[in-house]
Design a protein around this motif. Sequence first.
Motif, mmCIF file in Angstrom:
data_model
loop_
_atom_site.group_PDB
_atom_site.id
_atom_site.type_symbol
_atom_site.label_atom_id
_atom_site.label_comp_id
_atom_site.label_asym_id
_atom_site.label_seq_id
_atom_site.Cartn_x
_atom_site.Cartn_y
_atom_site.Cartn_z
ATOM 1 N N PRO A 187 0.861 -1.266 0.061
ATOM 2 C CA PRO A 187 0.018 0.049 -0.147
ATOM 3 C C PRO A 187 0.845 1.174 -0.046
ATOM 4 C CG PRO A 187 -0.774 -1.596 1.699
ATOM 5 C CD PRO A 187 0.600 -1.882 1.106
ATOM 6 N N GLY A 188 0.251 2.498 -0.419
ATOM 7 C CA GLY A 188 1.031 3.733 -0.633
ATOM 8 C C GLY A 188 1.474 4.259 0.796
ATOM 9 N N THR A 189 0.909 3.811 1.756
ATOM 10 C CA THR A 189 1.171 4.047 3.247
ATOM 11 C C THR A 189 2.604 3.515 3.598
ATOM 12 O OG1 THR A 189 0.005 2.216 3.819
ATOM 13 C CG2 THR A 189 -1.039 4.350 4.130
ATOM 14 N N THR A 190 3.248 2.508 2.781
ATOM 15 C CA THR A 190 4.546 2.099 3.118
ATOM 16 C C THR A 190 5.689 2.622 2.444
ATOM 17 O OG1 THR A 190 4.251 0.325 1.459
ATOM 18 C CG2 THR A 190 3.222 -0.309 3.576
ATOM 19 N N GLN A 191 5.156 3.587 1.648
ATOM 20 C CA GLN A 191 6.309 4.213 0.817
ATOM 21 C C GLN A 191 7.482 4.976 1.937
ATOM 22 O OE1 GLN A 191 4.622 6.302 -3.134
ATOM 23 N NE2 GLN A 191 3.076 6.451 -1.418
ATOM 24 N N LEU A 192 8.525 4.662 1.359
ATOM 25 C CA LEU A 192 9.745 5.528 2.076
ATOM 26 C C LEU A 192 10.026 6.780 1.593
ATOM 27 C CD1 LEU A 192 12.084 2.561 2.202
ATOM 28 C CD2 LEU A 192 10.466 3.233 4.020
ATOM 29 N N ALA A 193 9.698 6.991 0.416
ATOM 30 C CA ALA A 193 10.082 8.240 -0.178
ATOM 31 C C ALA A 193 8.993 8.373 -1.634
ATOM 32 C CB ALA A 193 11.208 8.580 -0.690
ATOM 33 N N ALA A 194 8.800 9.393 -2.102
ATOM 34 C CA ALA A 194 8.016 9.680 -3.435
ATOM 35 C C ALA A 194 8.472 11.089 -3.903
ATOM 36 C CB ALA A 194 6.625 9.710 -3.315
ATOM 37 N N LEU A 219 12.092 21.032 -11.713
ATOM 38 C CA LEU A 219 11.729 21.202 -10.499
ATOM 39 C C LEU A 219 11.709 19.770 -10.189
ATOM 40 C CD1 LEU A 219 9.348 24.082 -10.314
ATOM 41 C CD2 LEU A 219 11.629 24.190 -9.758
ATOM 42 N N LEU A 220 12.216 19.336 -8.772
ATOM 43 C CA LEU A 220 12.224 18.353 -8.255
ATOM 44 C C LEU A 220 11.363 18.543 -6.751
ATOM 45 C CD1 LEU A 220 12.899 15.246 -6.921
ATOM 46 C CD2 LEU A 220 14.993 16.250 -6.233
ATOM 47 N N VAL A 221 10.054 17.739 -6.624
ATOM 48 C CA VAL A 221 9.559 17.849 -5.415
ATOM 49 C C VAL A 221 9.694 16.329 -4.700
ATOM 50 C CG1 VAL A 221 7.387 18.082 -4.403
ATOM 51 C CG2 VAL A 221 8.151 19.493 -6.259
ATOM 52 N N LEU A 222 9.737 16.366 -3.657
ATOM 53 C CA LEU A 222 10.496 15.272 -2.767
ATOM 54 C C LEU A 222 9.495 15.177 -1.337
ATOM 55 C CD1 LEU A 222 12.410 12.840 -2.684
ATOM 56 C CD2 LEU A 222 14.064 14.537 -2.159
ATOM 57 N N THR A 223 9.249 13.790 -1.064
ATOM 58 C CA THR A 223 8.904 13.794 0.534
ATOM 59 C C THR A 223 9.460 12.425 0.863
ATOM 60 O OG1 THR A 223 7.130 13.749 2.007
ATOM 61 C CG2 THR A 223 6.696 12.355 -0.088
ATOM 62 N N TYR A 233 2.716 3.788 -9.556
ATOM 63 C CA TYR A 233 3.908 4.869 -9.756
ATOM 64 C C TYR A 233 3.373 6.236 -10.322
ATOM 65 C CZ TYR A 233 2.946 1.812 -14.077
ATOM 66 O OH TYR A 233 2.533 1.168 -15.002
ATOM 67 N N GLU A 234 2.233 6.193 -10.203
ATOM 68 C CA GLU A 234 1.780 7.955 -10.448
ATOM 69 C C GLU A 234 0.848 8.142 -9.251
ATOM 70 O OE1 GLU A 234 -0.519 7.152 -14.353
ATOM 71 O OE2 GLU A 234 1.118 7.836 -15.255
ATOM 72 N N ALA A 235 -0.248 7.467 -8.881
ATOM 73 C CA ALA A 235 -1.215 7.793 -7.994
ATOM 74 C C ALA A 235 -0.776 7.723 -6.501
ATOM 75 C CB ALA A 235 -2.485 6.956 -8.079
ATOM 76 N N ASN A 236 0.016 6.829 -6.258
ATOM 77 C CA ASN A 236 0.577 6.613 -4.847
ATOM 78 C C ASN A 236 1.569 7.703 -4.611
ATOM 79 O OD1 ASN A 236 -0.902 4.669 -3.242
ATOM 80 N ND2 ASN A 236 0.305 2.955 -3.904
ATOM 81 N N PRO A 237 2.519 7.734 -5.303
ATOM 82 C CA PRO A 237 3.651 8.818 -5.052
ATOM 83 C C PRO A 237 3.042 10.332 -5.138
ATOM 84 C CG PRO A 237 4.149 7.753 -7.314
ATOM 85 C CD PRO A 237 3.001 6.923 -6.681
ATOM 86 N N MET A 238 2.206 10.556 -6.004
ATOM 87 C CA MET A 238 1.623 11.794 -6.104
ATOM 88 C C MET A 238 0.623 12.117 -4.558
ATOM 89 S SD MET A 238 2.814 13.668 -8.475
ATOM 90 C CE MET A 238 3.093 13.863 -10.054
ATOM 91 N N ALA A 239 -0.180 10.768 -4.295
ATOM 92 C CA ALA A 239 -0.891 11.057 -3.203
ATOM 93 C C ALA A 239 -0.280 11.103 -1.973
ATOM 94 C CB ALA A 239 -1.642 9.841 -2.859
ATOM 95 N N PHE A 240 1.088 10.745 -1.867
ATOM 96 C CA PHE A 240 2.029 10.854 -0.808
ATOM 97 C C PHE A 240 2.429 12.229 -0.714
ATOM 98 C CE2 PHE A 240 6.312 9.032 1.469
ATOM 99 C CZ PHE A 240 6.071 9.204 2.593
ATOM 100 N N ILE A 241 2.908 12.712 -1.760
ATOM 101 C CA ILE A 241 3.357 14.422 -1.729
ATOM 102 C C ILE A 241 2.370 15.151 -1.356
ATOM 103 C CG2 ILE A 241 4.176 16.204 -3.317
ATOM 104 C CD1 ILE A 241 5.611 13.883 -4.724
ATOM 105 N N ILE A 242 1.171 14.935 -2.110
ATOM 106 C CA ILE A 242 -0.022 15.714 -1.848
ATOM 107 C C ILE A 242 -0.372 15.878 -0.362
ATOM 108 C CG2 ILE A 242 -2.458 16.026 -2.177
ATOM 109 C CD1 ILE A 242 -0.933 17.195 -4.445
ATOM 110 N N GLU A 243 -0.573 14.689 0.293
ATOM 111 C CA GLU A 243 -0.976 14.516 1.819
ATOM 112 C C GLU A 243 0.227 15.148 2.577
ATOM 113 O OE1 GLU A 243 -2.030 10.559 3.240
ATOM 114 O OE2 GLU A 243 -3.473 10.511 1.701
ATOM 115 N N GLN A 244 1.512 14.938 2.149
ATOM 116 C CA GLN A 244 2.550 15.580 3.106
ATOM 117 C C GLN A 244 2.327 16.987 2.983
ATOM 118 O OE1 GLN A 244 4.988 14.477 5.286
ATOM 119 N NE2 GLN A 244 3.559 12.758 5.189
#
Length: 337
Positions: free
Chosen positions: A150-157, A167-171, A278-289
Motif C-alpha cells: 500500500p502507498g502508506t508503506t512508501q519510504l519516499a516519493a 523542479l524536483l518535489v520530494l517527500t 507509480y503515479e497515484a501513490n507517489p503523488m498522493a504521498f506528496i499531496i498529503e504531506q
Amino acid sequence: MKPVSLIQFLIEERRAGHINAELSLLIEVVARACKRIAVATGKGALGGVLGAAGTDNIQGEAQKKLDVISNEILLEANAWGGHLAACASEEMEDPQPIPDGYPKGQHLLLFDPLDGSSNIDVNISVGTIFSVLRCPDGVTEPKVEHFLQPGTTQLAAGYVVYGPSTLLVLTFGHGAHEFTLDREIGSFILSRRDIRIPEETGEFAINMSNQRHWEAPMQRYIGELLAGQEGPRGRDFNMRWVASMVADVHRIVTRGGVFFYPLDAKIKSKGGKLRLMYEANPMAFIIEQAGGAASTGRERIMELQPTGLHQRVPVFLGSKQEVELATHYHHAADGAQ
Ligand code: P6P
C-alpha cells in the motif's frame, strides 16, 4: 540565506533519522538521472528525440522516443549503486532485477519515466514520477508480489517536472519540499521547504471531454463548480487541464487546486486511467504531506492494497475541502443505491 543543495538536504534528513544512507544515495542517483532526462527533453527536435519510437509499452501505448530514452537512463543509473533490489517501470511489464555482478540493496524503485509524453512533441511540460518501497527482508530476487505494498508503506516519493525550469518535489514522510535545478552548477537547490497546499481552492483540473461518461456524483460535483456564483457553491471556479499529470499536480502543489481523473464508462473496465503504483501513490504521498488529500472518490488512495503492478485507479487529489466534498458525493450516491 545560503542556498541548500539536495545533497545537503539529504545529509540533514539522515541526521534527523528520516532516511538511511542507502535511501539517500538512491535519491541522489534518481535526481542525477532526471538531470540527464532534462537535457534529453530540452534538446527537442535538435536531439533527434522527438516523435514515436515505433514500439508499444506494456500498456499497449505507442512509446515516444523519449519514453524509451528516459526509461533507459533511469535503469542504467540505478544498476550499479548497490542501493536497489529491483526496479519497476510503466514502460516494462515485469520488475527489472539488478544486473548480475552488481550489489543489491534494500529498496524497490518504481517510476513513470516520462509522464505526459504525448505532450513532448508540442513542447508542453512533462515529468518523471517515482516511488520508493522497502524490499521485504530476505528477498533477493523481488517478484511482482513484493512490490504490491500500500502507498502508506512508501519510504519516499517524488516527481521532476521538465518545464521552464526543472523542479524536483520530494517527500520522505516529513513534509514535501521543492528543489530547483541550477543549470549552471548542475545542482538541485532547495526552493520551497514544507510546502502547504491551501485547503480551499477556486481551480479544478479535469478532462471535460469525458463528461458524458462520468458517474452521477461526478456530474453533480463538477456541475456545481460550473454553475459558479449562481449555483450552490456561490462562487466562480476556474479550470485548467494540461493533460500532463506532473504539470497539473505541480500547479496544485504550488497554488492549490484539485485534480480529477474519475472513473468513466469508457475506462470503467480498466479501473481508471492513471496507475496506482507509480503515479497515484507517489503523488498522493506528496499531496498529503503538503496538507492536501488524495482519494479514488471512495477511499484513500494510499490505503489501497495493490493487486497488480500496472493497476489503474481513479484519482481525486489536491485541496482537502474539494477532495472531501467530491468523495462525500460519491459515498452519498453509493449509500443511496
Ligand atoms: P487525457 C498522460 O498521458 C496521463 O497519463 C497523465 O499525465 C495525464 O494527467 C492524463 O494521462 C491525461 O489524460 O485523457 O486527458 O489525455
